[in-house]
Design a protein around this motif. Sequence first.
Motif, mmCIF file in Angstrom:
data_model
loop_
_atom_site.group_PDB
_atom_site.id
_atom_site.type_symbol
_atom_site.label_atom_id
_atom_site.label_comp_id
_atom_site.label_asym_id
_atom_site.label_seq_id
_atom_site.Cartn_x
_atom_site.Cartn_y
_atom_site.Cartn_z
ATOM 1 N N ALA A 85 -1.716 1.930 9.788
ATOM 2 C CA ALA A 85 -1.674 2.630 8.501
ATOM 3 C C ALA A 85 -2.191 4.053 8.661
ATOM 4 C CB ALA A 85 -2.513 1.869 7.473
ATOM 5 N N THR A 112 0.670 4.043 -2.930
ATOM 6 C CA THR A 112 0.323 5.450 -2.668
ATOM 7 C C THR A 112 1.418 6.364 -3.204
ATOM 8 O OG1 THR A 112 -1.021 4.947 -0.740
ATOM 9 C CG2 THR A 112 -0.076 7.134 -0.855
ATOM 10 N N LEU A 132 -0.192 7.468 7.840
ATOM 11 C CA LEU A 132 -0.811 8.453 6.949
ATOM 12 C C LEU A 132 -0.905 9.809 7.641
ATOM 13 C CD1 LEU A 132 -2.112 8.612 4.158
ATOM 14 C CD2 LEU A 132 -4.286 8.022 5.200
ATOM 15 N N ALA A 148 0.827 -1.212 0.000
ATOM 16 C CA ALA A 148 0.000 0.000 0.000
ATOM 17 C C ALA A 148 0.861 1.262 0.000
ATOM 18 C CB ALA A 148 -0.929 -0.007 1.209
ATOM 19 N N PHE A 149 1.952 1.245 0.782
ATOM 20 C CA PHE A 149 2.808 2.439 0.824
ATOM 21 C C PHE A 149 3.405 2.721 -0.540
ATOM 22 C CE2 PHE A 149 2.147 3.187 5.079
ATOM 23 C CZ PHE A 149 2.434 2.103 5.877
ATOM 24 N N VAL A 201 -2.854 3.202 0.565
ATOM 25 C CA VAL A 201 -3.060 3.216 2.013
ATOM 26 C C VAL A 201 -4.514 3.504 2.391
ATOM 27 C CG1 VAL A 201 -2.384 4.307 4.161
ATOM 28 C CG2 VAL A 201 -0.662 3.819 2.451
#
Lengths: 299, 346, 324
Positions: free
Chosen positions: A268, A84, A272, A80-81, A246
Amino acid sequence: MSSAEVRSLERPADRLRRRRVANRAMELLAWLAAASAVAILVIVVFSVAKQGASALNFDFLTKTQVPFAPPNVHQGLANAFVGTLVIVGIATALALPVGILIAIYVNEFARPPVRYGIGLVIDILAGVPAIVIGFFVFGLIVVAHGQSGWAGGFALAVLMLPLVSRTTIEVLALVPNSLREAALGVGAPRWRATLGIVLPQTIGGVLTGATLAVARVAGETAPLLFTSSLVTNNIDWNPSHPLQTVPVAIFELSESPDPADHARAWAAAFVLLIFILFASLTARWLATRSRRKLGRAAG
Amino acid sequence: MPRNGKLVRIILVLGAVAVAASFAVTAASAKRSAGSLKGAGSSFVAPLVNAWIAPVNSDLGISMSYNAVGSGGGVSAITNKEVDFGASDAPLSVFSPTCSTCVQIPWALSGTAVLYNLPGAKNLLKISGAVLAKIYMGQIKKWNDPALQKLNKGVNLPSTAITVVHRSDSSGTTFNFTDFLSRVSPAWKSKVGTNTSVAWPAGVGGNKSAGVAGIVHQTPGAIGYADVAYSTIAHLNVFKVLNRAGNYIIPRLKNIKAASALDTHPAKDGSLSIVNPPKNAKYANAYPISTYTYVDVQKNSANAANLKKLINWAVTKGQAFGPKLIFQPLPAAVVAFDKKQIAKVR
Amino acid sequence: MSTLDTTTDVARRPLSGRRAHLGDLLLQGAAGLAALGAVVLVGLIAYKIVQGAKLSLSTFGLGFITHVGWDPVHLSFGAGSFLFGTAITSIGALILATPLSIGIALFLTELAPGGIRGPVTALVETLAAIPSVVIGLWGILVLGPVLRDHVEPFLHSALGFIPLFGPPNSAGTGIFTAILILTIMILPIISSISRELFLSVPGELKEGALGLGTTRWEMVRGVVIPYTRGGVAAAVILGLGRALGEAIAVAQVIGAFTGISWNLFNPGNTLASMIALNYQGASSGLELSSLIYLALILLVFSIIVNIVAQLIVRRVAKRQGLAQ
C-alpha cells in the motif's frame, strides 16, 4: 609572544594552505550532507519498493481486507483505494473553489490591511497540526452525526485550504496589472476580467498548487482516525459511511504481528508513493509550463 | 476567451458532476441494505467475530462487519449509536460515560494469555501472579532474576533485559489483566489499580491486541498480554501461570472450562467474572486469567431484528467456531441468560 | 506574499458604489464570504478545542501543564511527561537536521556541478512528499531493528557515560528512533527554504568577496550566512513547527510510555502521539477532555511557532527590500 605575533610569523604560503584545507573540509562536509540526504531517500524508497513489489498483485488491487484470515484466503486493499479516492475527491471539491475564491478576494478586492490579515489567518491555518484538525472535525461533525466520508473529506479540505490559497495568491500576484487594466479598458466588468482573463492565466499555477495539496493530503492519517475509522471491509463508494483509506490501513497493518499484514502495508505504501510521486511530477511540469506561458504573456 | 478559459470551465463542470454524483450515490444507498450489521470494539474477541462473518452471511443472510478498535472504542461507539453492536471485555460499569441504555450479553469465553519472546527457551516457562506484578511494576528487569529463576528450576535463563509490553489504548483485556494482578499483588492494587487504562509504571505500549502481539513478536525478551488466540497468530509462547491450587496452567480449552465452573450465573447487568478461582479441587486445573467477553446492544435498536438473529446464532451455533481459536463454548446456564437478555432488545 | 501594495490600483481595489455590475457584486460577495469563512474557521477551531478542554481546564487548571503522569484509575492527568517528550524529540531532531539541511543547501547552491544540481534538488524535495505513515512504517520495520541490533548498543558502549545514552531496550522503538524519524521529516523543509535563501544572495556580494581572494568557505561564512541568517532562523522554526505537530510517525515508533526519562533509548510519548493513540475510547469524560487539553497546548505552541517564523520572514524581507 602573543598569538598575533605568532600568526604574523607564519609564512603567507602556510596560511594560505591552512585556509585551503579548511575550505576543503567544509566542502567535504557539504558533499556528505547531500549524499546522506540522497542516501536516506534511496534507502526508504528502496525498502518500500522491494518489500511492496512482492505483495503487489492483482488480488491486492481488487480484493478487500479479510482480517484474521488464514494465508490461503485472497485479500487486498481495494476498499482502501476506493475510500481514499472518494475522500480525497470530496476534499478537493471543497478546498479548490474556496481556496481560489479566497485568493481572488485577497488579490483582487481586498485593501492592504485586510490582505495582510487574511494572509496571516491562512498562515495560522497552515500551522495547525493535522491531529488538532482531527479533534476539531470530530467535535464539530462526528459527535453529532457520526463518522462518514464527508467528515473525513471536510477534515482533509481544511488541511488543503491554506496550500491552495497560498499558491493561488502567489500566482495571481504574478499576473501583470496591465492585463487587468486592459480588460477594464475595453469595458469588461470586474468579474468578467477576473474570471475570464486573469484567472485563466494562472491556471497552471493553480493546478500546481492543487496537485501538490492533493499529494499532501492523500497520505494524511491523523484526521481520518477521528472521522473515518469505524469502517466495513467491503468496497464502499458511499461517502455517508466511514470509508477505509490507504494511510489508515497502512497505520493499522504496520502494528500487526502478522508478516503478511506487513507485506500488504508495504505494498500500500508503494502504491501511495507512486501516486504521490506522479502527482508531484505533474505539478512540477504544470509549474514550468505555466511559468513559460506567463513569461510569454508578459514579454 | 483564451484557451485556458475553456479548461477552467471544463474543470468546474467536472467538479460539479463529481459532487452531484456523490450526492446521488448517497441518496440511493441511504437506507442501510437489509441484512447488514456493523460492530466495533474488543480486539480480544476479534479473531472469533471475524471467523463468524462468512457463516453469518450464508446462514442468516446478514452481512456483518467488525472493527477491532479496542473495548473502549467499542463502548463509546455503541453509546453514540455509531454502530449496531459494541464488543468489550470489560463490563459497562467500568466505563464512564457508559451506555446506560444498553443490554450487556456475555457471548464468548477465553483466556488472557501472557505472551513472551525468549529465543532459545524451548519449553514453556512458569510464572506466578506475584512475579508478573513485579515485572510490570518494573521491579524485576532481567530474565535471570532470582524470582523468575526460582519458578523455573532447571532452565538456564539468560540475562536479557525484560521488555514489558502493555496496551496504549483503552482495553478490556487490560481491565482483566490488571484485575488479576490486583488480586494477587496488594502492591499492584494500591499503586496502579484495575482499569481499562492505567498509569503503567514501566514498559512499552502497543495499540490493540495486535499491536501488543506485534511488539512482543519483534522484540527478543518481551512479555505482553493478549487473548490467547494471538499466541497462535503471532507464533508466540505463553507462560504457564500459577493458579491458587498451586498448579501452573496454560490457557487451553479444558483449563478455561474448569475456570468457568466458578460461576455460570451472570449478574443482573450481564457481567460475569471468573478471574482467579479459589483453592478447590474443582478448580485444580483452572486457568486463573479466564475471561468472558461481552456484546453491548442498545435496548432500542434500529436493526433490532437482525441483531437478535445474530446474537442468538452467536451464542449457540457460533460457539462451534470457537475451539479452533481457543474460545471455550459457553456453559448452558450462560446461554439461557443470554437468550433472556436478547429478548429485551426491540 | 504579494509585493503589490498600491491602493491607487483601479484594477485591484474593492468595488466602488455606482458602477458596480451585478456579476461584480456576486464575485466580490462570494470571494469575501470565502475569506470570511477562513477567518471563522480558525476561530471555530480555537473555540471547539477550548470547549472540549473545558472540563479538564476547570478540574486541573494550569497545574495540568507541569503535572507528570497519566492515571485513569485515580483520575489524575497531566501534560508534563508529554511536554518533555515533545521537547526532547523536537530539539533532538533540530540539532541533527539543521546542520545537515544547511549543508545540503550550500551544496546545492555553491558546490554542485550543474548536471546533478537539478536531480538532487528534486530528490530532496521528494523526501518531503513521503507521507508520515510510510516513514513510520519504515521506522518500525527497518530502522528500528537496525538501531536495536547495531546502533544503540554501539552508542551505549561508546558514550554510555552520558546519561542520554543509557542502556538500550530491545524493542527498537523509543525516543531516539523518533528523533531520527523527525529529522528525516523536517530535513526537506529547512533545506529547501535555505536553498532559496542562499540563491537570493546578490551575486555581486559573493563575487566581491571571492574577488578579494577568500576561499569559497570563507565567502559563505562571511557573506552568505550573515545575509540569510534571519531567513534560515525562520526556516528552522518552521521545521520545529512540523516536528511539534507530527503525530502518526512518532506514534508508530516512540513506544507509548508516560514518564520522564533522560535515556534516549527508552520509550516515551509526545503531545501529538499521546492524542493519536488514546483518544479512541478514552475511559472517562475527564480523560477525553484532558486529551483535548493536550491538543490545546499543541495548538498554542504551533500558532506561536508559526507567527514567530512569519514575523522573522517579514522583518528579513523588509530589510532586504531596503538594502536593495
